[in-house]
Design an enzyme around this catalytic site. Structure first.
Site, PDB file in Angstrom:
ATOM      1  N   ARG A  20       0.803  -1.230   0.000  1.00 44.33           N
ATOM      2  CA  ARG A  20       0.000   0.000   0.000  1.00 44.33           C
ATOM      3  C   ARG A  20       0.839   1.285   0.000  1.00 44.33           C
ATOM      4  NH1 ARG A  20      -4.021  -0.102   4.634  1.00 44.33           N
ATOM      5  NH2 ARG A  20      -2.974  -1.958   5.417  1.00 44.33           N
ATOM      6  N   GLY A  87       4.338 -15.837   6.615  1.00 39.46           N
ATOM      7  CA  GLY A  87       3.631 -15.471   7.849  1.00 39.46           C
ATOM      8  C   GLY A  87       4.582 -15.038   8.951  1.00 39.46           C
ATOM      9  N   GLU A 164      -7.251 -13.930  14.430  1.00 41.82           N
ATOM     10  CA  GLU A 164      -7.127 -12.914  13.374  1.00 41.82           C
ATOM     11  C   GLU A 164      -8.510 -12.504  12.874  1.00 41.82           C
ATOM     12  OE1 GLU A 164      -4.014 -11.462  12.370  1.00 41.82           O
ATOM     13  OE2 GLU A 164      -3.789 -12.432  14.306  1.00 41.82           O
ATOM     14  N   ASN A 179      -4.304  -7.384  19.456  1.00 39.15           N
ATOM     15  CA  ASN A 179      -2.868  -7.677  19.485  1.00 39.15           C
ATOM     16  C   ASN A 179      -2.113  -6.533  18.798  1.00 39.15           C
ATOM     17  OD1 ASN A 179      -0.309  -8.747  19.182  1.00 39.15           O
ATOM     18  ND2 ASN A 179      -0.905 -10.145  17.520  1.00 39.15           N
ATOM     19  N   ARG A 418      37.794  42.273  -2.732  1.00 36.80           N
ATOM     20  CA  ARG A 418      36.858  42.660  -3.786  1.00 36.80           C
ATOM     21  C   ARG A 418      37.568  43.662  -4.686  1.00 36.80           C
ATOM     22  NH1 ARG A 418      34.425  47.226  -0.019  1.00 36.80           N
ATOM     23  NH2 ARG A 418      33.372  45.852   1.438  1.00 36.80           N
TER      24      ARG A 418
END
Ligand code: UD1
Ligand code: CA
Length: 440
Positions: A20, A87, A164, A179, A418
């Site tokens: 995503r 997993g 789940e 969880n 300068r």
């Protein structure tokens, strides 16, 4: 609480793809205040027991080479590869070879939860040890628990299972304790689980969460540790969540600074990294962006529109003004860099005044080298000066405006570099006459 250097280790799960994010970069390398998410996680773990030099094992998969390359800077981090993401339980089993004979507590967390505080993790480890648990799961109470694994509790306060979202029945879906994805394991007691977890669930994955059921079957003690501030558990899965985490981190820092006596004029337009320290009575004006590690003294004025890019120190009573960029710079007290300047790789003493538009030319784009410059106490630099590193300007040196300083200057000297001013009398009139002739 830890006597032995080897009694505490961490496993960080970071093999997932992060689809995503819509990015070619591995998710855990996306940054908050220029530090990758996994860097925030490792740093917090290192802060749990700062004396312990905690070893972290990071499970890498997607973009493994890049993640490993970033983590090389941590000598106490080892990476293990999970080739296929089967997993969270499978991910932890990739780390078991690194933990073979280890006895003690293994903390498991994810590489994409940058807000989790070391103090919270320490409380959890201590809770786990005090209760002599085999497994402790961090849980959070959410009004909207959708998507998370639910904590199924036992009568005695222990926990029975984590279910789940995709495997939960209606009764379980109503549970608001979820969880958070952080675990403490008494390693010698539960390491056997990692050969025994099954993937007979709706996603066909080896779930780390099944370690709770496994523990129950073996008559081991599984507990949950409820986190006080659920914000800390925010996992980054999208750009929107990355922005949300950045905001949370930023606001927390601004609140902390205000509580310790720093004035933030406009918190909406001010960003200050958590690793910046600022003394009391300093005022931060709007549109200021402070990144990386910095130390700003007290009674300073910073901004509006200042950009500190890290490794910056500013002494007390100093002023950093608008459109001033600082990087790797040490600035003394009562020193002003008030307008339109870049100070990089430089050390400035006290009572230094840097005129508007002064640039420290610190970088050679051919050699790719950066060089240091030093300005001693009391130096005054005229506007529009370039300090070409490496140079050293002694105490009270005065540099005339528009100079390009390429050599060291002795203390108390005037340095002027300068071309002298020339004057051509009536030049304008002559030009106009020439122009009129052309018209005829
Ligand atoms: C997981 C928990 C869930 C919990 C949630 C909290 C499981 C089965 N579920 O779900 O109970 O509420 O976290 O955020 O653990 N990873 C790997 N390798 C893998 C799979 C995952 O390294 O093979 C890593 C991911 O990169 C990620 C972490 O493990 O950092 C969690 O995985 P993710 O797929 O996000 O788990 P969730 O489904 O959110
Ligand atoms: Ca997740």
């Amino acid at each position: 609480m830890f006597n032995s250097k080897t009694s505490f280790k961490a496993v960080i799960l970071a093999a997932g793809k992060g689809t995503r994010m819509k990015s070619s970069k591995p998710k855990v390398l996306h940054e908050i205040f220029s530090k990758p998410l996994v860097g925030w996680v490792v740093d917090s773990i290192n802060e749990i027991y700062p004396q312990n030099n905690t070893q972290s094992i990071v499970v890498v998969g997607h973009g493994a080479d890049d993640v490993e390359k970033y983590l090389k800077k941590y000598e106490n981090v080892t990476c293990v590869l999970q080739k296929e993401q089967l997993g969270t339980g499978h991910a932890v089993s990739m780390a078991t070879s690194e933990l073979k004979d280890f006895c003690g507590t293994v903390l498991i967390t994810c590489g994409d939860t940058p807000l989790l505080k070391s103090s919270t993790m320490r409380s959890m480890v201590e809770y786990h040890l005090e209760h002599n648990a085999d497994v402790t799961v961090m849980s959070a109470i959410f009004d909207n628990p959708f998507g998370y694994g639910r904590i199924v509790r036992l009568q005695d306060g222990g926990i029975e299972a984590i279910v789940e979202q995709k495997d939960a029945n209606d009764e379980q879906k109503a549970i608001k304790e979820v969880n958070a994805g952080v675990y403490c394991l008494k390693w010698e007691s539960v390491k056997g689980a990692f050969g025994e977890l099954k993937n007979n669930n709706s996603q066909g994955e080896y779930y780390l969460t099944d370690i709770v059921c496994w523990a129950k079957e073996k008559n081991k003690k599984a507990l949950s540790f409820v986190i006080k501030n659920p914000d800390e558990t925010l996992g980054i899965n999208s750009r929107a969540q990355l922005a949300q985490a950045t905001q949370i981190m930023k606001n927390e820092k601004l609140n902390e600074l205000m509580e310790t006596g720093v004035t933030i004029v406009d918190s909406l337009s001010t960003s200050i990294s958590p690793e910046t320290k600022i003394g009391a009575d300093t005022v931060i004006y709007p549109n200021t962006y402070i990144n990386g590690k910095n130390k700003i003294g007290s009674n300073c004025k910073i901004g509006p529109f200042s950009h500190l890019r890290g490794n910056v120190e500013v002494g007390d009573y100093s002023k950093i003004g608008n459109f001033v960029e600082l990087k790797n710079a040490k600035i003394g007290s009562h020193t002003n860099v008030s307008h339109l300047s870049y100070v990089g790789d430089a050390t400035l003493g006290s009572n230094v005044n840097i005129g508007a538009g002064t640039i420290f030319a610190n970088y050679n784009s051919i050699t790719k080298e950066k060089k240091q410059s030093t300005l001693k106490d009391g130096v005054s630099i005229g506007s529009n000066t370039v300090i070409v590193a490496p140079v050293e300007l002694g105490e009270n040196v005065f540099v005339g405006a528009g100079s390009v300083i390429t050599k060291d200057v002795e203390e108390n000297s005037l340095a002027l570099c300068r071309t002298p001013q020339k004057e051509y009398p009536n030049w304008v009139e002559k030009q106009k006459k020439l122009l009129n002739k052309g018209d005829n």
